[in-house]
Motif scaffolding. Sequence first.
Motif, PDB file in Angstrom:
ATOM      1  N   ARG A 120       8.464 -28.589 -10.853  1.00 43.92           N
ATOM      2  CA  ARG A 120       7.134 -28.796 -10.271  1.00 43.92           C
ATOM      3  C   ARG A 120       6.139 -27.902 -11.006  1.00 43.92           C
ATOM      4  O   ARG A 120       6.385 -26.709 -11.185  1.00 43.92           O
ATOM      5  N   VAL A 121       5.032 -28.492 -11.444  1.00 43.84           N
ATOM      6  CA  VAL A 121       4.037 -27.723 -12.182  1.00 43.84           C
ATOM      7  C   VAL A 121       2.739 -27.618 -11.385  1.00 43.84           C
ATOM      8  O   VAL A 121       2.266 -28.592 -10.807  1.00 43.84           O
ATOM      9  N   CYS A 123      -0.842 -26.918 -12.257  1.00 44.36           N
ATOM     10  CA  CYS A 123      -1.649 -26.910 -13.477  1.00 44.36           C
ATOM     11  C   CYS A 123      -3.006 -26.268 -13.225  1.00 44.36           C
ATOM     12  O   CYS A 123      -3.673 -26.587 -12.238  1.00 44.36           O
ATOM     13  N   GLY A 134       2.219 -31.524 -10.060  1.00 42.68           N
ATOM     14  CA  GLY A 134       2.995 -32.697 -10.456  1.00 42.68           C
ATOM     15  C   GLY A 134       4.439 -32.342 -10.758  1.00 42.68           C
ATOM     16  O   GLY A 134       4.841 -31.180 -10.651  1.00 42.68           O
ATOM     17  N   ARG A 135       5.212 -33.373 -11.137  1.00 41.66           N
ATOM     18  CA  ARG A 135       6.618 -33.197 -11.482  1.00 41.66           C
ATOM     19  C   ARG A 135       6.851 -33.609 -12.933  1.00 41.66           C
ATOM     20  O   ARG A 135       6.372 -34.657 -13.373  1.00 41.66           O
ATOM     21  N   VAL A 136       7.604 -32.805 -13.660  1.00 40.20           N
ATOM     22  CA  VAL A 136       7.912 -33.103 -15.055  1.00 40.20           C
ATOM     23  C   VAL A 136       8.833 -34.317 -15.133  1.00 40.20           C
ATOM     24  O   VAL A 136       9.829 -34.404 -14.405  1.00 40.20           O
ATOM     25  N   THR A 137       8.500 -35.251 -16.020  1.00 37.10           N
ATOM     26  CA  THR A 137       9.330 -36.448 -16.209  1.00 37.10           C
ATOM     27  C   THR A 137      10.037 -36.475 -17.560  1.00 37.10           C
ATOM     28  O   THR A 137      11.069 -37.115 -17.704  1.00 37.10           O
ATOM     29  N   THR A 182       5.451 -34.803 -20.357  1.00 33.90           N
ATOM     30  CA  THR A 182       4.912 -35.823 -19.456  1.00 33.90           C
ATOM     31  C   THR A 182       5.146 -35.424 -18.004  1.00 33.90           C
ATOM     32  O   THR A 182       6.161 -34.816 -17.655  1.00 33.90           O
ATOM     33  N   VAL A 183       4.170 -35.785 -17.171  1.00 30.82           N
ATOM     34  CA  VAL A 183       4.154 -35.341 -15.772  1.00 30.82           C
ATOM     35  C   VAL A 183       3.773 -36.499 -14.867  1.00 30.82           C
ATOM     36  O   VAL A 183       2.867 -37.282 -15.186  1.00 30.82           O
ATOM     37  N   ASP A 184       4.452 -36.605 -13.737  1.00 32.21           N
ATOM     38  CA  ASP A 184       4.061 -37.530 -12.677  1.00 32.21           C
ATOM     39  C   ASP A 184       3.190 -36.733 -11.703  1.00 32.21           C
ATOM     40  O   ASP A 184       3.690 -35.901 -10.943  1.00 32.21           O
ATOM     41  N   TRP A 185       1.888 -36.969 -11.761  1.00 33.96           N
ATOM     42  CA  TRP A 185       0.971 -36.183 -10.942  1.00 33.96           C
ATOM     43  C   TRP A 185       1.069 -36.556  -9.466  1.00 33.96           C
ATOM     44  O   TRP A 185       1.073 -37.724  -9.111  1.00 33.96           O
TER      45      TRP A 185
END
Length: 229
Positions: A120-121, A123, A134-137, A182-185
């Motif tokens: 979990r980032v 930002c 978001g979560r790193v994908t 890449t991140v799923d916000w």
Amino acid sequence: MAHQIIIVSSELDLETERIINYLSSNYDVPINAVFFRYFKQDQQEFITRSWLIDPTIVEERSTNPSKESKREKWNGQDFVVNFDDSEYRNWEDAVRFGFVSAGNGNWYSRTLKSLFVGARVFCMIPKHGYVAIGRVTQKSVPLRDAEILFEGQKRKLVDCKLKAPNMVHDIDDLESCEYVVTVDWIKTVRKEESFWIKGLRANQNSAYKLTNQYTIEKVLEHFGLDESE
């Protein structure tokens, strides 16, 4: 008489960086490192400066030792990512296409490698505040290899219509090019709506473990999210 320790360097090895962060975070030692970088564009010459730790954070720790005296354990999932909104990367691009990035030298991009799929980032845009969770994908890769899922289709990020005018800088130079995660916000806001209050965690690394529960709770609360998201 108060003293401060400032290390001036063009780059810093990982062990020294860990020692500086350890002394500052756990023992409130007023220690920091500052980096100077020279570059030339067209006929103009520039020198940029960046700090390992935000100087205001160092000052706050050293003058309020009781606030940081107790070391908090990392929860194994949370990171802060500094997104330097500039000619090299654009926050609107990051929101639209789902990514974070860093570049212009290994010192800036290498910490992105610590981000793993599912992390979990939190930002933040330096000098503004927190703008997303978001979560790193996908893990860090050079821009030329980065792929994103946009409107149901997988695309090369470099082929997308980006607002950042110079994101493709040094694209074939693996030392200086932009690196992308890449991140799923889960939640994003515009830069102008960024969140910052005194006591939130910040330092100069592009990505670092977020061990400060106060920051986690306040940013989640501000964005209307709970711990499970």
